[in-house]
Structure formats: structure tokens, C-alpha cells
Motif scaffolding. Structure first.
Motif, short mmCIF file in Angstrom:
data_model
loop_
_atom_site.label_atom_id
_atom_site.label_comp_id
_atom_site.label_asym_id
_atom_site.label_seq_id
_atom_site.Cartn_x
_atom_site.Cartn_y
_atom_site.Cartn_z
N SER A 393 43.46 37.57 35.63
CA SER A 393 44.12 36.70 36.61
C SER A 393 45.63 36.78 36.44
CB SER A 393 43.64 35.24 36.57
OG SER A 393 42.83 35.00 35.49
N ALA A 394 46.08 36.93 35.18
CA ALA A 394 47.53 37.04 34.94
C ALA A 394 48.09 38.31 35.60
CB ALA A 394 47.81 37.03 33.45
N LEU A 395 47.22 39.30 35.82
CA LEU A 395 47.68 40.55 36.47
C LEU A 395 47.74 40.40 37.99
CD1 LEU A 395 45.69 43.31 34.51
CD2 LEU A 395 48.12 42.77 34.33
N GLY A 396 47.31 39.24 38.49
CA GLY A 396 47.39 39.01 39.93
C GLY A 396 46.08 39.27 40.67
N PHE A 410 36.05 39.95 39.71
CA PHE A 410 37.46 39.92 40.11
C PHE A 410 37.65 40.81 41.33
CE2 PHE A 410 38.91 44.11 38.63
CZ PHE A 410 37.86 44.47 37.80
N ARG A 411 38.76 40.62 42.01
CA ARG A 411 39.03 41.41 43.21
C ARG A 411 40.49 41.34 43.58
NH1 ARG A 411 38.64 38.24 47.94
NH2 ARG A 411 37.69 39.98 49.04
N ILE A 412 40.87 42.28 44.45
CA ILE A 412 42.20 42.21 45.03
C ILE A 412 42.10 41.30 46.24
CG2 ILE A 412 43.99 43.55 46.22
CD1 ILE A 412 42.95 46.03 44.69
N ASP A 413 43.04 40.40 46.36
CA ASP A 413 42.98 39.46 47.48
C ASP A 413 43.72 40.02 48.69
OD1 ASP A 413 42.11 37.17 48.63
OD2 ASP A 413 43.80 35.94 47.95
N ILE A 470 44.42 49.87 32.96
CA ILE A 470 44.18 50.62 34.21
C ILE A 470 44.43 49.71 35.42
CG2 ILE A 470 42.43 51.86 35.56
CD1 ILE A 470 41.09 52.63 32.90
N LEU A 471 43.96 48.47 35.29
CA LEU A 471 44.13 47.54 36.41
C LEU A 471 45.61 47.19 36.61
CD1 LEU A 471 41.06 45.18 35.80
CD2 LEU A 471 41.34 46.88 37.62
N ALA A 472 46.35 47.08 35.50
CA ALA A 472 47.79 46.79 35.60
C ALA A 472 48.50 47.96 36.27
CB ALA A 472 48.36 46.52 34.21
N ASP A 473 48.17 49.18 35.84
CA ASP A 473 48.79 50.38 36.42
C ASP A 473 48.47 50.48 37.91
OD1 ASP A 473 49.68 50.94 33.91
OD2 ASP A 473 48.20 52.53 33.50
#
Ligand code: PLP
Length: 478
Positions: A393-396, A410-413, A470-473
């Protein structure tokens, strides 16, 4: 005639290779297993290879033998490095497990000695070993001493045993099927519905009970539905709860469901195929409060106990009912079965007769490691999931409900649903094709989610950090 027999004997003796050949095979097999385990991190956690099938197709079954060297090489190319690597630390899709090595030791010995574990008479030790494993799980669940059960090939088969027993215990004869009701939520695993179908119960009335915001069963709605059914002369037959659902890892309110089951005299089945072994973790125990009040529980050692695939389990409180559904006697087996059922024979408690001696892999693993590393690994997985939940969640990324066990969504909103679904599908493809982390996806209330389930015993913090990286990148990619 005699010459022919000698010739046949010569050929059939080939099935018993000489000592040197056996040693050579064992050595190659051990070297193969060693290589696989030591190179585990180099094997992509997911890899597509269209040639895999061609390789297997080329190895047609012939009259002439092939060499083990060639077969192992082909196996490595076409099977053991292709598709998902469920043994690998970076596998976080579906419900993984891993396959602890003592399981292979047990399987190897079971295959060589070929002990018959289906009937007590054939091998009292093998059958009793399985009984001890069932008893150990029954104690973990909090069932009374006379509870019985069976080690099955997996959770789906274990569920079938529970459902058929429930059917007969409640005398759901053909004329009562259409008026009998099964209560469950949308979170239950499809193996429940499959078992109902196979058990001849596809025409029972299915009541999909609404869930609360946390996706657990709404007890008020359950109670009201049962009352309505009773006033319509229906027969409330079975309540099914999840104790670790596949999609979300949620646990239904087991104590409250047990109250309802008691009040309306329904069979209470708990699917703890995924979640059950978290009972070993002291801090998680309270989540399962009430599981001991159920009539049957499914829990899979090939999930939460990290055993190789092929080990599920069902534990049932009603010994007589399990026997009434499953035990059979036949003239050709009159030497092998006692009439009193006092000695535990797995065949009396499941649809199977001859079967793999799967108790040995479980017994060997528990004996060689002791319980403590299993307990620690399970607690570690719970904590890793909480860690991931906070960091992602901290990664957005948007997260699903706070994890109960080791599943996290989790997902991209994105405000537009179709665009959001596309973006998340692209992210999934990026992860899966990348071959570094394997995770799966699910759809809940028409929303597409990426889903991790941390349950391979080899998964540790470095692997979760890799996924986070990987998710941050990915978020930084323009
Ligand atoms: C909650 C739950 N129940 C049942 C099953 C079915 O178990 P199996 O695949 O061993 O048949 C699964 C499989 O993942 C599961 O997650």
C-alpha cells in the motif's frame, strides 16, 4: 512349452534389474534431485516452452528400453523446468506448499517396499501410521478421541468423503434431495459444489448466504434464510464454512455457525484445506475458534504442511456414519477384514481400496523435522503477508481486505473499471512472463485483483522484497 516358459522367465526377470543397475539408477536419481534442489533459484518460477510437449511426444513407448540418463534429461527439459515451479520460493500463486524433502524420502521407500496401506490386516503398521497422522490432526482441530478420518489424494477427494458421509448421516435419500438445503457463501471453494454433484446431490437447494464487508458469512442472514426455509417445509441439511478461503484467506465465524448448526441440527462442514495447519501457530488459533464444534473438517498436508502434492485429509466426528458410507466387505477379501472395525483400515473410511501409502511421507516429515520448524514457517508466512500488505500500500497500490492468513490482494487503481482491469492484467502478464515471481489473479464483485498466497516453505523475506521491488519499479515505468 517348457522352452517357452524359460524364455518368458528370462524376459520377465528384466523387471528385476541387477544390483549394479539399481545402484546406478539410485545414484542418478539422487544426483537429479540434488541438482534440482540446489538450482531451484535458477529455475524460472514460470516458463512457457512449446517444445516441452514435442519432447514428450517423441519419447513413444517402445518394446526396447531407454536409458535413465536420456529420460532424466528429457524430464528436466520438458517437465521440471517448464510451467509453474510450485516448489520454488518465488511461487506465490493459487495455494502453494513446496514439497518438503522428507516427503520424497517417505515416497521413495513406500514405492520400493510397496506396503499395502489400505487394510489393517495387510500391514498393521502402515495402516496404523496413517491412523496416527489422522489422530494428530484430529487433536489439532480439537475433535474428541473417537473422531476418524482419512489421508486422501487432496482436498477435493477429502471433501467428497465428508459430503457423502453427511448425505447418508442425514438420510438425504433421492426423494429428499430437492427439499434439502445446503448453506454456503460465494467464498467457498468449488470442490464443495463438485462433491455435491458427484455425490448425487446437484439438485439440493443451494442458499448463497450474503457476506459481511470482510467477506465472512453473515450469520443473521443465515439464520433468517433457515427460518424461511423451515416455514416453506424445506429441510436445512448442511452448513459449509471456510477456514481460509482460497480467494481471500478469510475464516467464517465458526462458533456462530456452530450455534446455528446445533440449533437447526444441520451437518457443519469446515473447509480448512488451505487454512487448517495455521492452527499450529499459537497466535492464529483463536481465529479458528469453534472449528472443534463442526462435524467434519478438510485440511491438506500438501498445502499448510508443505508436503508434496497428493496428501489431503478429512477428519469426521461420526465414526459410525463414515463407516456406513464407505466400509464394504467382499468374499474375495474374507481373510483380510475383521467384522468389528476396531483396527483402522483406511479403505473403510474413503472411496479408495488400494492406494498410495501416503502416511509415510507425512510421518517421515513430522518425525525428521519435529513440529517446531513447521510452526515457525507458518507463523513466518503470516507475518510476511502482513509485511507485504503494509509495504504494497505504501507503494501506491490498492489493497484488498487486511489479510487474515497468508493471502493478500492488491491492484492498480483507476476510476474507469475497464481501464483498471486492463492495467492490472498487463501487470500480471509482466510479472508472470518475467519469470521471477509467480502470482495469480482473481475477480471479486467484478473487480480484477492480483493475489498472492505465501505458503511455500522456502519463501522468505528476500523473496517478498523481490516482489515489492518489481512492483516499485513497475510504478516508475513511464
Ligand atoms: C480452500 C480450499 N479448499 C479445497 C481445495 C481443493 O484442494 P485440492 O486441490 O487438494 O483438491 C483448495 C485448493 O486450493 C482450497 O484452497
Amino acid at each position: 512349452m517348457k522352452t517357452n516358459l524359460l524364455e518368458l522367465e528370462q524376459w520377465s526377470r528384466k523387471l528385476e534389474p541387477d544390483h549394479q543397475t539399481i545402484s546406478n539408477w539410485f545414484e542418478q536419481m539422487t544426483a537429479y534431485a540434488h541438482r534440482f534442489v540446489s538450482k531451484m533459484d535458477d529455475i524460472p518460477v514460470y516458463r512457457e516452452d512449446k517444445e516441452a510437449i514435442d519432447i514428450l511426444e517423441s519419447l513413444t513407448v517402445e518394446e526396447e528400453p531407454r536409458k535413465l540418463e536420456e529420460l532424466l534429461q528429457r524430464l528436466y527439459q520438458s517437465v521440471d523446468t517448464v510451467g509453474i515451479n510450485p516448489a520454488g520460493a518465488r511461487h506465490m500463486g493459487y495455494v502453494p506448499g513446496g514439497g518438503v524433502i522428507p516427503g520424497a524420502v517417505g515416497d521413495f521407500i513406500a514405492a520400493v517396499t510397496n506396503r499395502y496401506a489400505g487394510i489393517h490386516y495387510a500391514n498393521p503398521g502402515a495402516a496404523h501410521m496413517e491412523y496416527l497422522m489422522v489422530k494428530w490432526m484430529a487433536e489439532l482441530v480439537g475433535y474428541p478421541d473417537d473422531a476418524v478420518g482419512n489421508l486422501s489424494s487432496g482436498g477435493s477427494m477429502a471433501t467428497l468423503t465428508a459430503i457423502t458421509t453427511a448425505r447418508d448421516h442425514h438420510r438425504i435419500t433421492p426423494e429428499r434431495i430437492r427439499t434439502s438445503v445446503v448453506y454456503l457463501t460465494r467464498q467457498v471453494h468449488h470442490c464443495i459444489l463438485k462433491a455435491l454433484r458427484i455425490a448425487g446431490l446437484s439438485e439440493v437447494v443451494l442458499r448463497i448466504i450474503p457476506m459481511q464487508d470482510d467477506f465472512t458469512m453473515d450469520i443473521k442472514a443465515l439464520q433468517q434464510t433457515i427460518e424461511d426455509d423451515l416455514s416453506n417445509q424445506l429441510n436445512p441439511f448442511m452448513l459449509v464454512a471456510s477456514a481460509g478461503s482460497t480467494d481471500l484467506g478469510i475464516i467464517d465465524p465458526l462458533n456462530e455457525i456452530a450455534d446455528v448448526a446445533g440449533k437447526y441440527e444441520c451437518w457443519f462442514h469446515v473447509d480448512a484445506a488451505y487454512g487448517g495447519f495455521f492452527l499450529l501457530v499459537e497466535q492464529a488459533k483463536k481465529l479458528f475458534s469453534g472449528i472443534d464444534r463442526s462435524d467434519s473438517v478438510v485440511m491438506d498436508p500438501h498445502k499448510g504442511l508443505f508436503l508434496p502434492y497428493g496428501t489431503g485429509a478429512v477428519i469426521i466426528k461420526h465414526r459410525k456414519s463414515v463407516l456406513a458410507t464407505h466400509a464394504y466387505r467382499a468374499n474375495y477379501m474374507q481373510d483380510s477384514f475383521s467384522q468389528d472395525y476396531d483396527d483402522y483400515s483406511p479403505a473403510d473410511f474413503s472411496p479408495e481400496l488400494t492406494r498410495h501409502f501416503r502416511g509415510l511421507r507425512m510421518w517421515m516429515s513430522l518425525q525428521l523435522f519435529g513440529v517446531r520448524p513447521f510452526r515457525a514457517a507458518l507463523q513466518e508466512k503470516l507475518e510476511l503477508t502482513q509485511y507485504f500488505y503494509e509495504k504494497v500500500s505504501a507503494l501506491g497500490y490498492v489493497t484488498g481486505p487486511k489479510p487474515t492468513l497468508s493471502v493478500c490482494l492488491f491492484r492498480i487503481d483507476h476510476p474507469d473499471t475497464n481501464t483498471a482491469n486492463d492495467l492490472n492484467q498487463q501487470l500480471t502478464t509482466h510479472l508472470q512472463q518475467g519469470g521471477q515471481i509467480y502470482l495469480s489473479t482473481t475477480t471479486i464483485d467484478n473487480v480484477f485483483w492480483l493475489r498472492i498466497c505465501i505458503l511455500v516453505f522456502r519463501t522468505h523475506r528476500e523473496h517478498v522484497d523481490l516482489l515489492l521491488q518489481i512492483l516499485a519499479d513497475y510504478r516508475q515505468t513511464p
